[in-house]
Design a protein around this motif. Sequence first.
Motif, PDB file in Angstrom:
ATOM      1  N   GLU A 146       0.856  -1.236   0.033  1.00  0.00           N
ATOM      2  CA  GLU A 146       0.251  -0.013  -0.277  1.00  0.00           C
ATOM      3  C   GLU A 146       0.904   1.239   0.013  1.00  0.00           C
ATOM      4  O   GLU A 146       1.746   1.441   0.734  1.00  0.00           O
ATOM      5  CB  GLU A 146      -0.867  -0.012   1.191  1.00  0.00           C
ATOM      6  N   ARG A 147       0.392   2.136  -0.962  1.00  0.00           N
ATOM      7  CA  ARG A 147       1.258   3.485  -0.976  1.00  0.00           C
ATOM      8  C   ARG A 147       1.614   4.288   0.203  1.00  0.00           C
ATOM      9  O   ARG A 147       2.612   4.462   0.654  1.00  0.00           O
ATOM     10  CB  ARG A 147       0.615   4.412  -2.094  1.00  0.00           C
ATOM     11  N   GLN A 148       0.450   4.247   1.022  1.00  0.00           N
ATOM     12  CA  GLN A 148       0.845   4.999   2.380  1.00  0.00           C
ATOM     13  C   GLN A 148       1.569   4.063   3.653  1.00  0.00           C
ATOM     14  O   GLN A 148       2.047   4.671   4.448  1.00  0.00           O
ATOM     15  CB  GLN A 148      -0.764   4.939   3.220  1.00  0.00           C
ATOM     16  N   ARG A 149       2.046   2.848   3.150  1.00  0.00           N
ATOM     17  CA  ARG A 149       3.034   2.270   4.217  1.00  0.00           C
ATOM     18  C   ARG A 149       4.403   2.370   3.630  1.00  0.00           C
ATOM     19  O   ARG A 149       5.390   2.061   4.376  1.00  0.00           O
ATOM     20  CB  ARG A 149       2.677   0.641   3.797  1.00  0.00           C
ATOM     21  N   HIS A 151       7.573   4.924   3.234  1.00  0.00           N
ATOM     22  CA  HIS A 151       7.870   5.859   3.694  1.00  0.00           C
ATOM     23  C   HIS A 151       9.483   6.482   3.360  1.00  0.00           C
ATOM     24  O   HIS A 151      10.212   5.165   3.143  1.00  0.00           O
ATOM     25  CB  HIS A 151       8.057   6.097   5.372  1.00  0.00           C
ATOM     26  N   THR A 162       2.734  13.089   1.070  1.00  0.00           N
ATOM     27  CA  THR A 162       1.285  13.510   0.707  1.00  0.00           C
ATOM     28  C   THR A 162       1.028  14.860   0.552  1.00  0.00           C
ATOM     29  O   THR A 162       0.503  15.109  -0.376  1.00  0.00           O
ATOM     30  CB  THR A 162       0.485  13.301   2.144  1.00  0.00           C
ATOM     31  N   SER A 165       4.393  15.557  -2.838  1.00  0.00           N
ATOM     32  CA  SER A 165       4.644  14.871  -3.982  1.00  0.00           C
ATOM     33  C   SER A 165       5.050  15.423  -5.348  1.00  0.00           C
ATOM     34  O   SER A 165       5.778  14.859  -6.097  1.00  0.00           O
ATOM     35  CB  SER A 165       3.605  13.763  -4.279  1.00  0.00           C
ATOM     36  N   LEU A 188      -2.161  -0.062   7.794  1.00  0.00           N
ATOM     37  CA  LEU A 188      -3.175   0.881   8.343  1.00  0.00           C
ATOM     38  C   LEU A 188      -4.289   0.175   8.958  1.00  0.00           C
ATOM     39  O   LEU A 188      -5.310   0.965   9.497  1.00  0.00           O
ATOM     40  CB  LEU A 188      -3.338   2.119   7.525  1.00  0.00           C
ATOM     41  N   THR A 211       2.197   3.209  12.837  1.00  0.00           N
ATOM     42  CA  THR A 211       2.955   3.947  12.108  1.00  0.00           C
ATOM     43  C   THR A 211       4.289   3.732  12.359  1.00  0.00           C
ATOM     44  O   THR A 211       5.309   4.603  11.854  1.00  0.00           O
ATOM     45  CB  THR A 211       2.800   5.449  12.147  1.00  0.00           C
TER      46      THR A 211
END
Length: 237
Positions: A146-149, A151, A162, A165, A188, A211
């Motif tokens: 997942e992109r949000q994972r 960093h 976020t 970018s 998440l 996180t």
Amino acid sequence: MNTRTSSCIKLQIHYEDHQRGLKSENYILYSSTDTIRDVIVKFLKTANLDYIDSGNVSLVELRMGNQRLPAPSFNTYATLDQLNIRQGYTLCFAPLRELSSSGLSRLRVYGPNLIDKIEYEWNKRTTTLQMLLEYIIKMFSLDSIERQRIHLFMDFEELDLTSNSEKLLTELGVTDLTMISVQIVSSLSSSVIHVECTSTNGTFLFDIPHTTTIEMLRKEVEQRFTDYCLCDFTLFD
């Protein structure tokens, strides 16, 4: 005898010359066996820019939807098929003088395991944080994550994927030979992660936020058990 087949593809061509204040965009039909040089020549003719020397025009970026990728190196005589350029791509061109004046820089990127390392060539005038992220995902095979994972850190400071970018790397303080590290945080879907530590005195459990990065977890364990040496570090669901 093998015969190479060709197909017609429609591409959007974007050309921008900052020094002359010139910007042009056209949709043009090409053959998959056309080279990048062929693409440039046909574009200049179609856009009535054939007074520009095609040898002074260079491919600087590829776009597909929201993805922005740096152009492959030494691409002038490669065909669209060889570069895997398909229908729907946008090809961005700029004068060679702009590339030479800005110069290419390099980044050193360490993968999530802190062992694998790649080098990334980038352009000070055109390369954004999103372009760097897309390259990292491709090179470290992170498509299933997942992109949000995912960093990114520069000198232990996290880059805000976020909010920033679309910002140029130079706007974020990135310079030549900057070191970037990639870390994968927990899913998440769970707000708390349970950690189990085993020592000669028994097993200890504690919770950490979802996180928390791998490196942060390692430091947390070492701080909690200062009298012990961390000899094994295993991750599992």
